[in-house]
Design a protein around this motif. Sequence first.
Motif, PDB file in Angstrom:
ATOM      1  N   SER A  11       0.803  -1.222   0.000  1.00  0.00           N
ATOM      2  CA  SER A  11       0.000   0.000   0.000  1.00  0.00           C
ATOM      3  C   SER A  11       0.836   1.273   0.000  1.00  0.00           C
ATOM      4  O   SER A  11       0.282   2.364   0.053  1.00  0.00           O
ATOM      5  CB  SER A  11      -0.928   0.023   1.226  1.00  0.00           C
ATOM      6  OG  SER A  11      -0.172  -0.021   2.426  1.00  0.00           O
ATOM      7  N   ASN A  12       2.164   1.140  -0.079  1.00  0.00           N
ATOM      8  CA  ASN A  12       2.979   2.347  -0.061  1.00  0.00           C
ATOM      9  C   ASN A  12       4.338   2.065  -0.672  1.00  0.00           C
ATOM     10  O   ASN A  12       4.745   0.909  -0.840  1.00  0.00           O
ATOM     11  CB  ASN A  12       3.156   2.866   1.369  1.00  0.00           C
ATOM     12  CG  ASN A  12       3.083   4.384   1.431  1.00  0.00           C
ATOM     13  OD1 ASN A  12       3.530   5.079   0.517  1.00  0.00           O
ATOM     14  ND2 ASN A  12       2.496   4.904   2.505  1.00  0.00           N
ATOM     15  N   ARG A  13       5.060   3.124  -0.992  1.00  0.00           N
ATOM     16  CA  ARG A  13       6.390   3.022  -1.569  1.00  0.00           C
ATOM     17  C   ARG A  13       7.360   2.428  -0.547  1.00  0.00           C
ATOM     18  O   ARG A  13       7.260   2.678   0.654  1.00  0.00           O
ATOM     19  CB  ARG A  13       6.856   4.413  -2.007  1.00  0.00           C
ATOM     20  CG  ARG A  13       8.171   4.453  -2.753  1.00  0.00           C
ATOM     21  CD  ARG A  13       8.527   5.894  -3.095  1.00  0.00           C
ATOM     22  NE  ARG A  13       9.864   5.975  -3.672  1.00  0.00           N
ATOM     23  CZ  ARG A  13      10.126   5.918  -4.962  1.00  0.00           C
ATOM     24  NH1 ARG A  13       9.125   5.779  -5.812  1.00  0.00           N
ATOM     25  NH2 ARG A  13      11.357   6.005  -5.405  1.00  0.00           N
ATOM     26  N   SER A  14       8.343   1.653  -1.048  1.00  0.00           N
ATOM     27  CA  SER A  14       9.301   0.982  -0.164  1.00  0.00           C
ATOM     28  C   SER A  14       9.974   1.954   0.787  1.00  0.00           C
ATOM     29  O   SER A  14      10.096   1.689   1.987  1.00  0.00           O
ATOM     30  CB  SER A  14      10.371   0.255  -0.995  1.00  0.00           C
ATOM     31  OG  SER A  14       9.798  -0.744  -1.790  1.00  0.00           O
ATOM     32  N   HIS A  15      10.443   3.100   0.270  1.00  0.00           N
ATOM     33  CA  HIS A  15      11.145   4.062   1.111  1.00  0.00           C
ATOM     34  C   HIS A  15      10.252   4.542   2.268  1.00  0.00           C
ATOM     35  O   HIS A  15      10.715   4.690   3.400  1.00  0.00           O
ATOM     36  CB  HIS A  15      11.582   5.272   0.280  1.00  0.00           C
ATOM     37  CG  HIS A  15      12.741   4.994  -0.630  1.00  0.00           C
ATOM     38  ND1 HIS A  15      12.580   4.432  -1.874  1.00  0.00           N
ATOM     39  CD2 HIS A  15      14.071   5.189  -0.464  1.00  0.00           C
ATOM     40  CE1 HIS A  15      13.763   4.306  -2.444  1.00  0.00           C
ATOM     41  NE2 HIS A  15      14.684   4.757  -1.622  1.00  0.00           N
TER      42      HIS A  15
END
Length: 411
Positions: free
Chosen positions: A170-174
């Motif tokens: 649900s979100n960017r890795s960073h």
Amino acid sequence: MRILLIVQPWRVDYYSYLKQAKNIEWVLLWYEKPGQTEPLPPDPPLLFKEIIYWQDYSNPQKLLKEVKPDRVLFYEIIDLRQIALIVSAGAMNIPTYYSDHGAAADKEASFKFLQTQTFRNYTLPYLLKRLSNNFLDSVRSKMFYYSVFKGFKSLRSYLTFFFLPFKMLSNRSHTVLLKNRFKERIPKVPIIFNQPNFEDFETYTGVTKNDVYISGVPFFDKYHQYIPTTDDYIVYIDHPYYEEGIANWTKDHHQYITEKLFEFAENKKVRLFIKLHPRSNKKLWDVLNHNKEYVQLLQTGDFTELYLGAKLILSYSSTLVNGFLCAKKNVVLLGWNPEPHIEGADFTLTGLCHASLSIKDLITQYEYWLAHNLAIDNEEKYLRFLEKYNYPFDGKAAERIINLLHDPFVR
């Protein structure tokens, strides 16, 4: 000594300084499977003894036992398989390293960029592409990750590890790693180039200065003791803002900037070298007519001598600007975005380079820029800059890093 190197092999600018290392056998790991390999340049900086693939190994323990590396060197630590490999290497007492590959980090700019990477415009398209390309590859990747049980110092660390893949849906890795830190996912010897990079790295990992080795920037060793010259040409450093959807660039804006650069070079009768980023789309430039007597497009190769000889360098914020200022080059930092602003680290705050928020400044400010090299005029500010962005600047950063690879306890 045998070192497993995990890096994008075509980005030779990341690891070219390692060619100075002697008596090291390099093993490359980046691609999932054979057939994905992109050709290396004709004269690559490293000759890989072996190229291995993620899918040849069902788990990181098997990979490490079969490859038998003395060291593992990462240039990224955000991919799930990379994290699993770091944890397993730690459990097997194999020294792990992380190397910086840029020199112009900016913590606030990073936060701002992450806010633009929403589930809808980044994560969802990535997931759909990943699943549509090969669902089985994605399954193998997760099986590799979840095969790791050893190497954790606490149950809390393991649970954080366990839930990472779900949170990355649900979100960017960073962004996920920013909020889910555990020390076992950090290589034992993080090699950081300068203070701003440390501040950015600290944010994602929670490390302290005692945990890292600050080396200086190896890419700019060759700029040490350089005597500035001013040959009769200028250089424009392109960035793939349009190609990667950064700073709201559009195709029309890209074309506008391109045409104005071509017009400027021809009207002023000045030689202009346009250095395209490795991820820039050269076709966007080729389709527009330009006078080859004055304009030359470049993309791959080592252009150090070209940069060092330029009488003026026009560049968006990047690692290269750090090197240009170390070499006391005359630099104009560009904010030629649809909404004018400096994207990334604002080097104008050092007092060592000019700023331009509009390409129209080429007409009104060009002669002034040529007459005032701020990096030469402001010696005190220059020394403060070196202390922050490239210290020690002595031409020996690569040597320090290589010594550390041979002996991780040399600090």
